[in-house]
Every structure is written in structure tokens, then in C-alpha cells.
Design an enzyme around this catalytic site. Sequence first.
Site, short mmCIF file in Angstrom:
data_model
loop_
_atom_site.label_atom_id
_atom_site.label_comp_id
_atom_site.label_asym_id
_atom_site.label_seq_id
_atom_site.Cartn_x
_atom_site.Cartn_y
_atom_site.Cartn_z
N ARG A 33 -8.62 52.13 -5.91
CA ARG A 33 -9.75 52.30 -5.47
C ARG A 33 -10.12 51.05 -4.42
NH1 ARG A 33 -14.30 54.12 -9.64
NH2 ARG A 33 -13.17 55.91 -9.84
N ASP A 142 -30.81 50.70 -7.41
CA ASP A 142 -29.37 50.61 -7.70
C ASP A 142 -28.75 49.47 -7.34
OD1 ASP A 142 -27.26 53.30 -8.11
OD2 ASP A 142 -26.46 51.90 -7.21
C1 LIG Z 1 -22.89 57.35 -12.37
S1 LIG Z 1 -24.22 56.84 -11.19
C2 LIG Z 1 -25.42 57.56 -12.31
C3 LIG Z 1 -26.78 58.20 -11.39
C4 LIG Z 1 -27.84 58.57 -12.29
N1 LIG Z 1 -28.29 57.63 -13.20
C5 LIG Z 1 -27.33 59.89 -13.26
O1 LIG Z 1 -27.06 59.71 -14.53
O2 LIG Z 1 -26.94 60.80 -12.63
C6 LIG Z 1 -24.06 55.14 -11.84
C7 LIG Z 1 -24.72 54.23 -10.80
O3 LIG Z 1 -25.11 53.02 -11.28
C8 LIG Z 1 -24.90 51.92 -10.37
N2 LIG Z 1 -24.71 50.54 -11.20
C9 LIG Z 1 -23.40 50.27 -11.61
N3 LIG Z 1 -23.52 48.88 -11.86
C10 LIG Z 1 -24.76 48.50 -11.73
C11 LIG Z 1 -25.56 47.30 -11.88
N4 LIG Z 1 -25.14 46.17 -12.38
N5 LIG Z 1 -26.76 47.21 -11.71
C12 LIG Z 1 -27.52 48.34 -11.07
N6 LIG Z 1 -26.90 49.62 -10.97
C13 LIG Z 1 -25.48 49.66 -11.21
C14 LIG Z 1 -24.00 52.63 -9.50
O4 LIG Z 1 -23.86 51.79 -8.14
C15 LIG Z 1 -24.10 53.91 -9.56
O5 LIG Z 1 -24.85 54.42 -8.36
#
Ligand SMILES: C[S@@+](CC[C@H](N)C(=O)[O-])C[C@H]1O[C@@H](n2cnc3c(N)ncnc32)[C@H](O)[C@@H]1O
Length: 281
Positions: A33, A142
Site C-alpha cells: 500500500r 472521518d
Molecule cells: C471501511 S470505512 C467505513 C465507512 C462506513 N462507516 C461504513 O460502515 O460503510 C472506515 C473509515 O474509517 C476511517 N478511519 C480509520 N481510522 C480512523 C480514525 N482513527 N479516526 C477517524 N476515522 C478513521 C477511514 O478513513 C475510513 O473512511
Amino acid sequence: MLHDRDFARIAEIAYREFGLHLQSSKKELVQSRLMRRLRAIRCPDFSLYCDMISGPDGAAERAELVSALTTNVTHFFREEHHFRLLEEVCLTPVLPALRAGRRLRIWSAGCSAGPEPYSMAMTVLNLLPEAPRLDVRILATDIDPAILTRARAAVYSDDEVRSIPEPLRRGHLEPAGPGQHRIAARTSGLVHFAALNLMADWPVRGPFDAIFCRNVAIYFDKPTQERLWQRLASLLSPGGLLCIGHSERLHGPAADLLSSAGITAYRRAGDILQRSERTKR
Ligand SMILES: C[S@@+](CC[C@H](N)C(=O)[O-])C[C@H]1O[C@@H](n2cnc3c(N)ncnc32)[C@H](O)[C@@H]1O
């Protein structure tokens, strides 16, 4: 080539700053990645990259790091049962109160490209078409600034909007060029996007009637998840709803505050009609 020493530096930063738990079994994944990222910024090796993200000027690149290491996969009405619960638990019982001016606050924590908060907005407007004139707000946060830019643009492809039920598609989408659809302004207007790292301080006070924090905690280790669940649970109003990801489990002190409300859904004790009024965002 990612050497163990550089992997350890990256893992330490990812954990300290973002709560991401990178076990050594993930080294190859991390390497592939980040290779793309190194090429994009013409950084010759991982050792220099580690220096870049460790320094005081590394904040922007650390955001790119988390973006490269996490997935943004999401879709409209993902786990549709959570949206039915939102309707049954948080909206229907308080409709008269909302029309009379009661606040409604919902939080999509880890909202990715926006389908989750926009699905919430469609659910709200379906029951309460006058919501834009009422004290109703959906906060969507996010950590990834690039994904928030996409979310704010609110434009999605034919494929992406397919999971929106047909009757809702008619009311909430507008054409935005060939094969593209924009979320209607009255729908997107309910949603307020902001950058927020769930591992840092939260400029939110609550209480929230519902919080969806789904498919985000999968990256965190157990103690980090427990702290997160507890912080989220403490921001729920009485009777408020917490929905988490399908492969996540609630554990730790939050379990004492919440009871099961369905599959990966929990409620705080109390009557949703008796919420306090100290919401800030
Ligand atoms: C797989 S997506 C989930 C999106 C949505 N909640 C769903 O279930 O469809 C995970 C998201 O979490 C965010 N993320 C990861 N670590 C994070 C953190 N420490 N604080 C806030 N957001 C975070 C990522 O940028 C990503 O957009």
C-alpha cells in the site's frame, strides 16, 4: 523494500496517532500500500518516508498514511436493519416532539465517502419531510481529508446508488452528468462534514440520539476499541442508539451502559423522550 526497523516505526506512528494496530503479519500489505504512496511523492525509500512522517511537518503526510492503510469501502444503506432501527427507535417515537422543536442529533463516525450519513438523511426525510426547517442535524466525520472532499461533493455513480431503494432514489438524487447522480440539496443540507480523528480529542459534546461507528474499530486493538465504545456510549442520550460494524463486538465498560437492540446495535438505558438539551454540534 520495507525493512523490519522501518515497519516498526510506521506501526508505532500509526498506533500512537490513529489507533491503527499493525501486526507484523501485515508487513507485506503495508509495504504494497505504501509503495504506491512513495512512488506518487517520489520518495526513494521507506527510511526517508519514516523521517518525513515523524517530523513536526509530517501531519499532512501522516493523514495520507492513514488513508493508504485503511479501506474506505462503504455503500448506501449498508446493513439496512440499522436504518430501520434508527427509524423505529430514534425517529418514530419523537416525531411530534421534533415537529414541536426538539433537537435531533445523529453522528456518523468514520463516514468515508458519505453514503452512510446520506442514507441517514434519507431515512430522516422519509419520515420527516420538514426536517430542513427543524433542529435536525447529522454530523459526519472521518480522519481522511481526501475522502471528506468526495463526501462533500455528494456525486455517485450508477453502481454506487444501486443500493438506495428505488422510491428513495427518486426523491433524493438529481442527475449530475452521464452515469452520475448528485444527492439533492435538501438531503445533503442535513449533513455536516468535519475531519475528526477518533483517537484524539473530539470537539463534540453530545448527547446524540444515534451514533453509527461501523467498520472503523476493526483496525484498533481491544483496549483501544474498549475506550472508543465507552466514549461513544457516554455521548448517547437516554434511549440513544449505537450501531457498530458487522464484524465488531462491544466489550469493556460500555457494555454496562448499553443493552442489545438487535444485531450489532445497542441502546443506552432511559427514555428517548427524556433527553437533555446540551447538544453543541
Ligand atoms: C471501511 S470505512 C467505513 C465507512 C462506513 N462507516 C461504513 O460502515 O460503510 C472506515 C473509515 O474509517 C476511517 N478511519 C480509520 N481510522 C480512523 C480514525 N482513527 N479516526 C477517524 N476515522 C478513521 C477511514 O478513513 C475510513 O473512511
